[in-house]
Design an enzyme around this catalytic site. Structure first.
Site, PDB file in Angstrom:
ATOM      1  N   GLU A 105       0.743  -1.057  -0.172  1.00 16.96           N
ATOM      2  CA  GLU A 105       0.198   0.029   0.119  1.00 16.96           C
ATOM      3  C   GLU A 105       0.936   1.379   0.011  1.00 16.96           C
ATOM      4  O   GLU A 105       0.692   2.279  -0.639  1.00 16.96           O
ATOM      5  CB  GLU A 105      -0.894   0.145   1.085  1.00 16.96           C
ATOM      6  CG  GLU A 105      -1.677   1.228   1.375  1.00 16.96           C
ATOM      7  CD  GLU A 105      -2.680   1.328   0.106  1.00 16.96           C
ATOM      8  OE1 GLU A 105      -2.502   2.390  -0.723  1.00 16.96           O
ATOM      9  OE2 GLU A 105      -3.593   0.656  -0.176  1.00 16.96           O
ATOM     10  N   ASP A 109       1.214   3.937  -2.901  1.00 18.80           N
ATOM     11  CA  ASP A 109       0.843   5.398  -2.904  1.00 18.80           C
ATOM     12  C   ASP A 109       2.069   6.318  -3.149  1.00 18.80           C
ATOM     13  O   ASP A 109       1.834   7.340  -3.963  1.00 18.80           O
ATOM     14  CB  ASP A 109       0.336   5.694  -1.605  1.00 18.80           C
ATOM     15  CG  ASP A 109      -0.904   5.153  -1.120  1.00 18.80           C
ATOM     16  OD1 ASP A 109      -1.722   4.764  -1.960  1.00 18.80           O
ATOM     17  OD2 ASP A 109      -1.253   4.794   0.172  1.00 18.80           O
ATOM     18  N   SER A 381      -6.751   1.769  -4.415  1.00 26.65           N
ATOM     19  CA  SER A 381      -5.539   2.434  -3.702  1.00 26.65           C
ATOM     20  C   SER A 381      -4.670   2.814  -4.779  1.00 26.65           C
ATOM     21  O   SER A 381      -3.934   3.790  -4.210  1.00 26.65           O
ATOM     22  CB  SER A 381      -4.758   1.248  -3.238  1.00 26.65           C
ATOM     23  OG  SER A 381      -5.409   0.775  -1.978  1.00 26.65           O
ATOM     24  N   ASP A 422     -15.623  10.673 -19.710  1.00 24.83           N
ATOM     25  CA  ASP A 422     -16.452   9.867 -19.393  1.00 24.83           C
ATOM     26  C   ASP A 422     -16.028   8.661 -19.711  1.00 24.83           C
ATOM     27  O   ASP A 422     -15.552   8.281 -20.788  1.00 24.83           O
ATOM     28  CB  ASP A 422     -17.875  10.507 -20.101  1.00 24.83           C
ATOM     29  CG  ASP A 422     -19.070   9.781 -19.578  1.00 24.83           C
ATOM     30  OD1 ASP A 422     -18.915   9.011 -18.611  1.00 24.83           O
ATOM     31  OD2 ASP A 422     -20.272  10.050 -20.234  1.00 24.83           O
ATOM     32  N   ILE A 423     -16.374   7.708 -18.768  1.00 30.18           N
ATOM     33  CA  ILE A 423     -16.233   6.354 -18.922  1.00 30.18           C
ATOM     34  C   ILE A 423     -17.654   5.452 -19.093  1.00 30.18           C
ATOM     35  O   ILE A 423     -18.395   5.630 -18.356  1.00 30.18           O
ATOM     36  CB  ILE A 423     -15.667   5.720 -17.606  1.00 30.18           C
ATOM     37  CG1 ILE A 423     -14.299   6.341 -17.220  1.00 30.18           C
ATOM     38  CG2 ILE A 423     -15.260   4.055 -17.686  1.00 30.18           C
ATOM     39  CD1 ILE A 423     -13.370   6.402 -18.597  1.00 30.18           C
ATOM     40  N   GLY A 441     -22.391   9.730 -18.725  1.00 33.03           N
ATOM     41  CA  GLY A 441     -22.848  10.679 -17.594  1.00 33.03           C
ATOM     42  C   GLY A 441     -22.411   9.807 -16.293  1.00 33.03           C
ATOM     43  O   GLY A 441     -21.527   9.023 -16.200  1.00 33.03           O
ATOM     44  N   ASP A 443     -22.307   7.376 -13.118  1.00 28.11           N
ATOM     45  CA  ASP A 443     -22.689   6.045 -12.789  1.00 28.11           C
ATOM     46  C   ASP A 443     -22.116   5.646 -11.572  1.00 28.11           C
ATOM     47  O   ASP A 443     -20.942   6.233 -11.360  1.00 28.11           O
ATOM     48  CB  ASP A 443     -22.648   5.321 -14.025  1.00 28.11           C
ATOM     49  CG  ASP A 443     -21.156   5.099 -14.279  1.00 28.11           C
ATOM     50  OD1 ASP A 443     -20.364   4.493 -13.766  1.00 28.11           O
ATOM     51  OD2 ASP A 443     -20.888   5.653 -15.572  1.00 28.11           O
TER      52      ASP A 443
END
Length: 464
Positions: A105, A109, A381, A422-423, A441, A443
């Site tokens: 982690e 990061d 993460s 947008d995905i 849009g 979701d």
């Protein structure tokens, strides 16, 4: 620390993939800093305001400097070896550690953040002593309060929703256990950074609702003071982590009800889902929602988290987006609403709850070094520090022209979704369903979309 407390990277061997670090044609195999910058049109940084470090929260996971140096040498030689975050040690938190103790982690990061924000710095909020941040050593189920106490002293004694200060479920300092931190609880010891990235989250069911409401009030206070708080949406789709008494991470007597996350449900934090460059695709094509079966490429299945809160209602800034989603792209599942009991009407989710994520960024096949070894990691993460880094870069440009940091960005983003990519492909399965699908849009699998740095910068520079 119990495994559901954070969204760890899902490691898999990196092999010789590091030879492709600058090859944008192979970003479907390995996401390098060059891939991220190409995806989101992020140039190299050239400013470093001393008050604009990016805050990274860690608890129970630690970085090794050797891993950072290996990463810089192989991927970002313009960042000098030895570059490291400023440590804010909260209630006995410590870092760095030896290579043998390095965690995925922290490595993820920091190794994602530095290439995007350099020459700006990182402040590491390393929280809780080894007893509370390690698995099974305590019965503590509370989370974040040690960190919030440390960056806002008034929170230590703040009263709201019938609660004052920390609860017995929170870590207790001085820690009476052997090897624990013997100092008093840190209250107001450190300053919050302009942007804070937190890749750790739980399910709403984990702690009392009023605990979350009091905490959400603190996030509101920080947001309105000019801080941007960014959380990961989780790695289990519409479910939670599998654990007794929820073997598949889902709620209800039949384990079929979707399991929303905390503090993602608080409207004053910005929640980041994960996307992926699918096999055979490039960084010059639209991404899809991250959704990997077990073994492809990670040991466990992984899908970007999203859904609707059972505690917090739809906030005003989100109503138009959520209502449009239901009107044009109803997912087709039975639902319950408002104060109706969990699962009323055979419902799988709360139709009137705060929806998340708000945005997304890439979170799959990330190039990292952990424990001295090249590997790939994934998860929200990864997407969370990427998005937080981009907001940090925007703050840097605002500070350079005498403006303040952007602070609470949710209302602005929902009013200007055109600044995001947008995905429209992919789902986030869980609880025996395909979860929610990505559509034009907003979701509840990809949010409003992924960053487009030049458009976002232009918008935020135009604001007061």
């Amino acid at each position: 620390m119990p495994p559901w407390f954070h969204e760890p990277g899902h490691g898999s061997p990196g092999g010789n993939l590091y030879n492709i670090s600058a090859d944008l044609s192979r970003c479907d195999e390995l996401i390098t800093p060059a891939c991220i910058k190409a995806l989101y049109h992020v140039p190299l940084g050239n400013k470093a305001h001393p008050g604009n470090t990016l805050g990274i929260f860690e608890d129970g996971d630690f970085y090794a400097q050797e891993d950072l140096n290996l990463f810089f040498s192989n991927f970002t030689p313009y960042i000098p070896n030895g570059t490291h975050p400023t440590l804010d040690s909260i209630d006995g938190g410590y870092a760095p550690v030896n290579l043998s103790e390095a965690g995925g982690e922290s490595s993820l990061d920091l190794q994602l953040t530095y290439p995007l924000i350099w020459p700006q710095g990182v402040t590491l909020f390393q929280t809780d002593d080894i007893n509370y941040s390690s698995s099974n050593l305590t019965n503590s189920t509370g989370f974040y309060n040690s960190w919030l106490d440390a960056i806002d002293g008034s929170y230590c004694t703040y009263s709201a929703f019938g609660e004052t200060g920390n609860l017995p479920i929170d870590p207790v300092y001085p820690d009476p256990l052997p090897g624990g931190y013997k100092g008093t609880l840190n209250c107001g010891t450190y300053e919050p950074t302009n942007v804070m990235s937190i890749s750790y989250s739980q399910q709403e069911i984990s702690v009392p609702a009023n605990y979350q409401r009091r905490q959400c009030n603190e996030f509101m206070k920080l947001a309105l003071q000019g801080h941007t708080i960014v959380f990961s949406s989780g790695d289990t789709g519409v479910a939670g982590r599998a654990a007794d008494p929820r073997p598949n991470g889902c709620l209800g007597p039949n384990h079929t009800i979707f399991n929303p996350r905390w503090p993602d449900s608080c409207p004053y934090v910005t929640v980041v889902g994960a996307t992926k460059v699918y096999p055979g695709k490039t960084v010059f094509e639209p991404e899809s929602v991250a959704n990997d079966l077990a073994g492809a490429p990670y040991k466990t299945a992984y899908s970007s988290g999203g859904g609707f809160s059972n505690i917090f209602p739809i906030p005003e800034f989100q109503k138009t987006a959520v209502n449009t989603y239901f009107e044009l792209h109803d997912p087709g599942y039975a639902y319950y609403s408002g104060d109706e009991p969990l699962g009323a009407n055979g419902g799988l989710y709360n139709r009137s709850g705060r929806g998340y994520p708000d945005v997304s960024a890439n979170g799959d096949n990330m190039a990292v070094y952990v424990g001295g070894k090249a590997t790939r990691e994934g998860g929200t993460s990864a997407s969370t520090p990427i998005f937080a880094s981009i907001i940090t870069r925007i703050n840097e440009e605002r500070l350079a022209i005498g403006k303040t940091p952007v602070g609470w960005i949710n209302p602005v983003l929902y009013s200007h979704p055109e600044v995001l990519n947008d995905i429209t492909n992919g789902t986030n399965p869980g609880c025996g369903t395909q979860g929610f699908g990505a559509v034009p849009g907003w979701d509840p699998s990809s949010g409003l979309g992924t960053p487009h740095y030049p458009r976002m910068l232009e918008l935020f520079l135009s604001l007061p």
